[in-house]
Write an enzyme that holds these catalytic residues in place. Structure first.
Site, PDB file in Angstrom:
ATOM      1  N   CYS A   1       0.873  -1.175   0.000  1.00 14.30           N
ATOM      2  CA  CYS A   1       0.000   0.000   0.000  1.00 14.30           C
ATOM      3  C   CYS A   1       0.911   1.226   0.000  1.00 14.30           C
ATOM      4  O   CYS A   1       2.130   1.099   0.155  1.00 14.30           O
ATOM      5  CB  CYS A   1      -0.866  -0.005   1.252  1.00 14.30           C
ATOM      6  SG  CYS A   1       0.126   0.065   2.737  1.00 14.30           S
TER       7      CYS A   1
ATOM      8  N   HIS B   1       5.669  -5.717   8.312  1.00 19.74           N
ATOM      9  CA  HIS B   1       5.507  -7.109   8.720  1.00 19.74           C
ATOM     10  C   HIS B   1       5.727  -8.053   7.548  1.00 19.74           C
ATOM     11  O   HIS B   1       4.793  -8.675   7.042  1.00 19.74           O
ATOM     12  CB  HIS B   1       4.114  -7.318   9.348  1.00 19.74           C
ATOM     13  CG  HIS B   1       4.046  -6.777  10.729  1.00 19.74           C
ATOM     14  ND1 HIS B   1       2.892  -6.303  11.305  1.00 19.74           N
ATOM     15  CD2 HIS B   1       5.020  -6.609  11.660  1.00 19.74           C
ATOM     16  CE1 HIS B   1       3.144  -5.888  12.531  1.00 19.74           C
ATOM     17  NE2 HIS B   1       4.438  -6.063  12.767  1.00 19.74           N
TER      18      HIS B   1
ATOM     19  N   CYS C   1       2.696   5.797   8.725  1.00 17.10           N
ATOM     20  CA  CYS C   1       1.773   6.011   7.601  1.00 17.10           C
ATOM     21  C   CYS C   1       0.886   7.226   7.899  1.00 17.10           C
ATOM     22  O   CYS C   1       0.394   7.363   9.020  1.00 17.10           O
ATOM     23  CB  CYS C   1       0.906   4.769   7.412  1.00 17.10           C
ATOM     24  SG  CYS C   1      -0.423   5.054   6.252  1.00 17.10           S
TER      25      CYS C   1
ATOM     26  N   GLU D   1       0.379  -1.065  15.803  1.00 17.60           N
ATOM     27  CA  GLU D   1      -0.407   0.134  15.480  1.00 17.60           C
ATOM     28  C   GLU D   1      -1.349   0.492  16.626  1.00 17.60           C
ATOM     29  O   GLU D   1      -1.456   1.658  17.010  1.00 17.60           O
ATOM     30  CB  GLU D   1      -1.211  -0.107  14.188  1.00 17.60           C
ATOM     31  CG  GLU D   1      -2.050   1.100  13.802  1.00 17.60           C
ATOM     32  CD  GLU D   1      -3.001   0.820  12.648  1.00 17.60           C
ATOM     33  OE1 GLU D   1      -2.612   0.098  11.705  1.00 17.60           O
ATOM     34  OE2 GLU D   1      -4.133   1.326  12.695  1.00 17.60           O
TER      35      GLU D   1
ATOM     36  N   THR E   1      -6.390   0.578  11.296  1.00 13.32           N
ATOM     37  CA  THR E   1      -6.562   0.889   9.869  1.00 13.32           C
ATOM     38  C   THR E   1      -6.885  -0.349   9.030  1.00 13.32           C
ATOM     39  O   THR E   1      -7.504  -0.240   7.978  1.00 13.32           O
ATOM     40  CB  THR E   1      -5.274   1.518   9.291  1.00 13.32           C
ATOM     41  OG1 THR E   1      -4.178   0.665   9.617  1.00 13.32           O
ATOM     42  CG2 THR E   1      -5.041   2.902   9.809  1.00 13.32           C
TER      43      THR E   1
ATOM     44  N   CYS F   1      -8.303   2.406   6.670  1.00  9.18           N
ATOM     45  CA  CYS F   1      -7.677   3.185   5.600  1.00  9.18           C
ATOM     46  C   CYS F   1      -8.253   2.760   4.239  1.00  9.18           C
ATOM     47  O   CYS F   1      -8.750   1.650   4.080  1.00  9.18           O
ATOM     48  CB  CYS F   1      -6.168   3.080   5.640  1.00  9.18           C
ATOM     49  SG  CYS F   1      -5.525   1.699   4.722  1.00  9.18           S
TER      50      CYS F   1
HETATM   51 FE1  F3S Z   1      -0.955   0.756   4.437  1.00  9.11          FE
HETATM   52 FE2  F3S Z   1      -1.139   2.924   5.859  1.00  9.11          FE
HETATM   53 FE3  F3S Z   1      -3.258   1.600   5.212  1.00  9.11          FE
HETATM   54  S1  F3S Z   1       0.428   1.390   6.003  1.00  9.11           S
HETATM   55  S2  F3S Z   1      -2.610  -0.486   5.027  1.00  9.11           S
HETATM   56  S3  F3S Z   1      -1.940   2.639   3.867  1.00  9.11           S
HETATM   57  S4  F3S Z   1      -2.808   2.509   7.093  1.00  9.11           S
END
Ligand code: F3S
Length: 696
Positions: free
Chosen positions: A12, A40, A95, A125, A166, A194
């Site tokens: 992502c 991860h 992020c 997180e 998220t 997210c």
């Molecule tokens: Fe990736 Fe950020 Fe969503 S790391 S999965 S874009 S919260």
């Protein structure tokens, strides 16, 4: 076998961004110490280690000369404080979506709210989010939340704020959201899943349900990969979770296969999986890690025209997935110049949208987009066409300046000189600000980016059209609702919808007026009717006072000759006194009828404002005149008149009276009296032109 690879498979933008930050720092020779795994995925972490990034767990592991890296999942506030207090340089690779949650919980904590986090208790997180709150509770799913709500410790009226991890499963969040809305009376709820996760989960569900089998590629430590596997298993009977291509067994009797991957799965692993399933082998050796990483990222530049998919909306911005490492958003102010715009009027979730990139923030991982700028490019063509065709366009007034105003028409700034705004010289242009206006484009110079327009031309055209319609329909007696345009000493001009008519001051009220301003204000709306009109001269004479309110009619309906009424003396004249019988109708008590004896002047017996009993002795309906007498009452009942003198005086002829009604002056009935009295000549409006003009 048909193999479908999900569009939202693999890194992502949050993960890509954090890797890019580390990679760039390594290239610059920075000695890196990551605080926990940067993402991860073992294979990625091992590669980074080979490139020189040393793994660490906490701030204490950072050696002198090293730069700490906070991973994409973020860190508690205490970590930042410790890094700063120890003067350790650090790269914050959190992020942007996760950082937004930190901001939310910090703000809500300041408001005194208890934070509810829905997510995996032990996930980095979630721990990091908790580390930005003053008081919080973590629930892994709706069942845990429900259990707490049913417990004795739950107090529904406490101030709460809820957020979620998220990468939480959308279904789980929706259930929690429903429970919170129902059970907590004071809870601010923030959907913080997210967009990348949302898209990935939706797509995974769709392709899994349309395939015989599904393969989810990703590290077993990756929470979002585990969620993805849960979703795929729920939608497809045969689901595999693999970390690498060589874990994939032979897939027999499968005609269609879907492949998806978690947010921390690198592109080369996905490629390996795909090549293993394909007849056509794809070799990976020639491509470096950096090249592969770069290939998974699309760059954005300010001024780029991009197409994205709407993934979310809030009252202030629209979230757009651009398929790049950046989180795209369109602020509401960049949708259109209409200040009342609502995002839902323009966009729908999953809708494709074209926009311009206004600003790229690589550190934040965001891209500010604008729809109105793109519209403005198309707008130029439309504005040029409108100028050529002389068509009317619409826009919003966005600016007021010295010479006039600026109207945004389809994103193009159109200057309207003050003289073309339709606002009079002494008027304020600011009254047009943020209003929607219609205008004609009178000049376009694209090279100089200059466009000029006129609101006045449209207003005049509309007025002309309205005027033609009024003249086509208008008849005597027709009623209109009009607006008072101007007042003069002799009347008022009323706009009846494109045409002005005039009400003479005498037609405004049944009362005597000195000036129309006594009863009208400019801009006021009033009911009018057409008394007469002259189509050739384009003049309309209007009336405002209503016949049913005519005081003379009221008088005639309620009073008869011989009636005794109480009247108020309103004016003393040498020849007698005027007394008001009802509002708007005065009668004359001739001097000879004031007393039962001769008096020198009315003031000897009467005074203005005094109320006296009078007998109606005569009425002239045609001339609207009334004759009154006190004397006749005294003769019937002499004791009722306190001022009666000894000399009864000579009796006057019964017709030797002057009759008066309001607004009509007086009239001498006998020649002898005409010599004796000095008469008021006329009402104030006498001598004024009958004023039946209509002005267009
Ligand atoms: Fe990736 Fe950020 Fe969503 S790391 S999965 S874009 S919260």
């Amino acid at each position: 076998m048909k193999v479908t690879l999900a569009k939202y498979a693999g890194f992502c933008f949050g993960v890509s961004r954090s890797l890019k930050l580390v990679e760039n720092a390594l290239k610059d020779g920075v000695r890196i110490r990551t605080l926990g795994p940067i993402i991860h995925n073992r294979s990625v972490v091992e590669r980074l280690e080979r490139m020189g990034a040393c793994p660490g767990l906490n701030v204490g592991d950072v050696l002198p000369g090293e730069t700490a890296v906070i991973c994409s999942h973020g860190a508690p506030e205490s970590v930042y404080l410790e890094l700063r207090s120890r003067g350790i340089p650090f790269i914050d690779a959190t992020c942007p979506d996760v950082r937004r949650i930190h901001d939310i919980v910090r703000e809500c904590s300041k408001e005194g709210r208890i934070i509810i986090i829905i997510g995996e208790r032990e996930h980095t997180e979630v721990k990091a989010i908790a580390g930005h709150t003053r008081e919080c509770m973590v629930f892994e799913n709706d069942s845990e939340l429900e259990k707490w709500i049913r417990s004795e410790v739950f107090e529904r009226d406490l101030p709460f704020a809820a957020v979620c991890q998220t990468t939480l499963n959308v279904d789980t969040w929706q259930k929690c959201d429903k429970i919170l809305k129902k059970e907590c009376t004071n809870c601010k709820i923030f959907d913080t899943i997210c967009n990348a996760t949302l898209n990935r989960q939706r797509e995974a569900a769709r392709i899994a349900s349309a395939s015989d089998a599904v393969v989810v590629v990703g590290d077993s430590q990756s929470s979002n990969t585990r969620r993805l596997f849960e979703i795929c298993s729920a939608h497809c009977p045969i689901a595999f979770h693999i970390e690498k291509a060589d874990e994939l067994d032979k897939l027999n009797n499968i005609k269609s296969l879907a492949v998806t991957a978690g947010a921390s799965t690198p592109p080369w692993i996905i490629k390996e999986v795909m090549s293993r399933m394909s007849e056509e082998k794809i070799t990976m050796e020639t491509e470096s890690f950096a090249e592969l990483l770069e290939a998974s990222l699309k760059t954005l530049n300010t001024g780029d025209k991009v197409t994205g998919v709407v993934t979310g909306m809030s009252p202030t911005e629209i979230h757009v997935d651009l398929g790049t490492k950046h989180a795209g958003y369109i602020p509401v102010s960049e949708i259109s110049d209409d200040p009342n715009v609502k995002p839902e009027d323009f966009f729908k979730i999953d809708q494709e949208v074209e926009c311009y990139v206004m600003r790229v923030n690589d550190v934040e991982g965001t891209a500010m987009l604008s729809k109105k700028r793109l519209d403005s490019v198309k707008g130029w063509e439309e504005v040029e066409q409108a100028c050529e065709d002389k068509t009317t366009v619409e826009g919003f007034v966005v600016e007021e300046n010295k010479g006039g105003i600026v109207v945004s028409v389809k994103g193009v700034r159109v200057f309207v000189p003050a003289s073309q705004t339709g606002i009079p010289k002494e008027g304020l242009l600011s009254q047009l600000m943020k209003k929607k206006v219609k205008l004609k484009i009178t000049e376009v110079n694209r090279a100089r980016r200059r466009v000029v327009g006129s609101i006045r031309i449209v207003a005049n055209e509309e007025r002309r059209a309205a005027s033609e319609k009024v003249w086509a329909d208008i008849q005597e007696g027709m009623k209109y609702r009009g607006v008072v345009k101007s007042l003069t000493s002799y009347g008022a001009f009323i706009d009846i919808g494109g045409v002005d008519g005039m009400i003479h001051v005498s037609e405004l009220s049944w009362k005597r007026l000195h000036h129309p301003s006594e009863v009208l204000k400019i801009g006021e709306e009033i009911d009018v009717y057409v008394i007469s009109l002259d189509r050739e001269k384009k003049k309309i004479s209007l009336g405002h006072r209503l016949a049913e309110e005519n005081p003379w009619s009221k008088f005639m309906a309620g009073y008869n000759i011989g009636d005794v009424v109480s009247a108020k003396v309103v004016k003393l004249m040498p020849f007698g006194a005027f007394a008001e019988i009802i509002d708007g109708v005065d009668g004359l008590i001739h001097i000879s009828q004031i007393a039962d004896h001769r008096i020198a002047k009315p003031g000897d017996v009467l005074s203005e404002g005094q109320t006296v009993d009078v007998k109606i002795t005569n009425v002239d309906n045609e001339k609207q005149k009334v004759w009154l007498s006190i004397r006749e009452l005294l003769e019937n009942n002499p004791s009722t008149f306190p001022e009666a003198g000894e000399d009864s005086g000579e009796s006057l002829p019964s017709d030797g009276v002057v009759a008066v009604s309001e607004g009509s002056g007086v009239e001498i009935k006998t020649e002898s009296l005409a010599k004796e009295v000095e008469l008021p000549v006329s009402s104030p409006e006498a001598g004024v032109d009958e004023g039946t003009e209509a002005k267009e």
